[in-house]
Design an enzyme around this catalytic site. Structure first.
Site, PDB file in Angstrom:
ATOM      1  CG  HIS A  71      -1.957  -1.030   1.220  1.00  0.00           C
ATOM      2  ND1 HIS A  71      -3.090  -0.956   0.438  1.00  0.00           N
ATOM      3  CD2 HIS A  71      -2.029  -2.198   1.882  1.00  0.00           C
ATOM      4  CE1 HIS A  71      -3.813  -2.046   0.628  1.00  0.00           C
ATOM      5  NE2 HIS A  71      -3.192  -2.817   1.494  1.00  0.00           N
ATOM      6  CB  SER A 119       8.540 -18.088  17.262  1.00  0.00           C
ATOM      7  OG  SER A 119       8.753 -19.427  16.925  1.00  0.00           O
ATOM      8  CB  THR A 124      10.687  -4.730   7.740  1.00  0.00           C
ATOM      9  OG1 THR A 124      11.955  -4.527   8.377  1.00  0.00           O
ATOM     10  CG2 THR A 124       9.586  -4.893   8.786  1.00  0.00           C
ATOM     11  NE  ARG A 139      16.613  -3.811  15.812  1.00  0.00           N
ATOM     12  CZ  ARG A 139      16.397  -2.813  14.958  1.00  0.00           C
ATOM     13  NH1 ARG A 139      16.994  -2.797  13.813  1.00  0.00           N
ATOM     14  NH2 ARG A 139      15.574  -1.846  15.263  1.00  0.00           N
TER      15      ARG A 139
END
Length: 177
Positions: A71, A119, A124, A139
């Protein structure tokens, strides 16, 4: 019995581009263009958007989501719902990747061969091969293999043709064999 279960889920979900050895742990919301190599496991409750390719030997735990990142939200004066979508980017998940339960992978990212996603992690951005990542956003925690020689041995195995093995056999059973 596993062969019947594999066929059942492939037919129920109408997945034509998954290898016959792919094993589904239960129902999920999986795009029909999903591609999976040999000996992939997809846990129950997974949600997989279009354009996802998964390499051989990879594991997707229960409730893994490969979604979003689609989006436009930075146009001043335009509501997000009317802003449109960016150009489509496929999602690549390498060979021998383990994605833990409840992890979220944003569409358009690439996860390198041999990576481990903890988990609940939220991925990103692209993940390097043979790394262990976790957190929100994900990370680096450590390298999967502390010695480069071990990584090279594993990489060589991944480049060879896929071979069958015992799904998640206990270590004791492997040592006896």
């Amino acid at each position: 019995m596993r062969g019947v279960r594999r066929l059942f889920w492939r037919k129920l979900l109408r997945l034509n581009d998954v290898h016959p050895t792919v094993l589904f742990g239960g129902y999920g919301d999986i795009s029909r263009d999903f591609h999976a190599g040999e000996y992939v496991y997809v846990g129950p409750g997974c949600r997989i958007n279009p354009g996802v390719r998964v390499g051989s030997y990879s594991l997707l735990g229960p409730n893994v989501q490969i979604v979003g990142n689609d989006h436009v939200f930075d146009l001043p004066g335009v509501p997000i719902i009317f802003s449109g979508r960016p150009a489509f980017r496929p999602t690549q998940i390498g060979k021998d990747v383990w994605i833990g339960a409840g992890a979220t992978i944003l569409c358009g990212t690439t996860i390198g061969d041999g990576a481990v996603i903890a988990s609940g992690a939220v991925v990103t951005r692209d993940i390097e091969p043979f790394t262990v990542v976790g957190g929100v956003p994900a990370r680096l925690i450590r390298r999967r293999f502390p010695i480069l020689r071990d990584e090279l041995i594993h990489r060589k195995m991944l480049e060879a043709p896929a071979v069958p093995g015992g799904y998640c056999a206990p270590m004791a059973a492997r040592q006896e064999a």
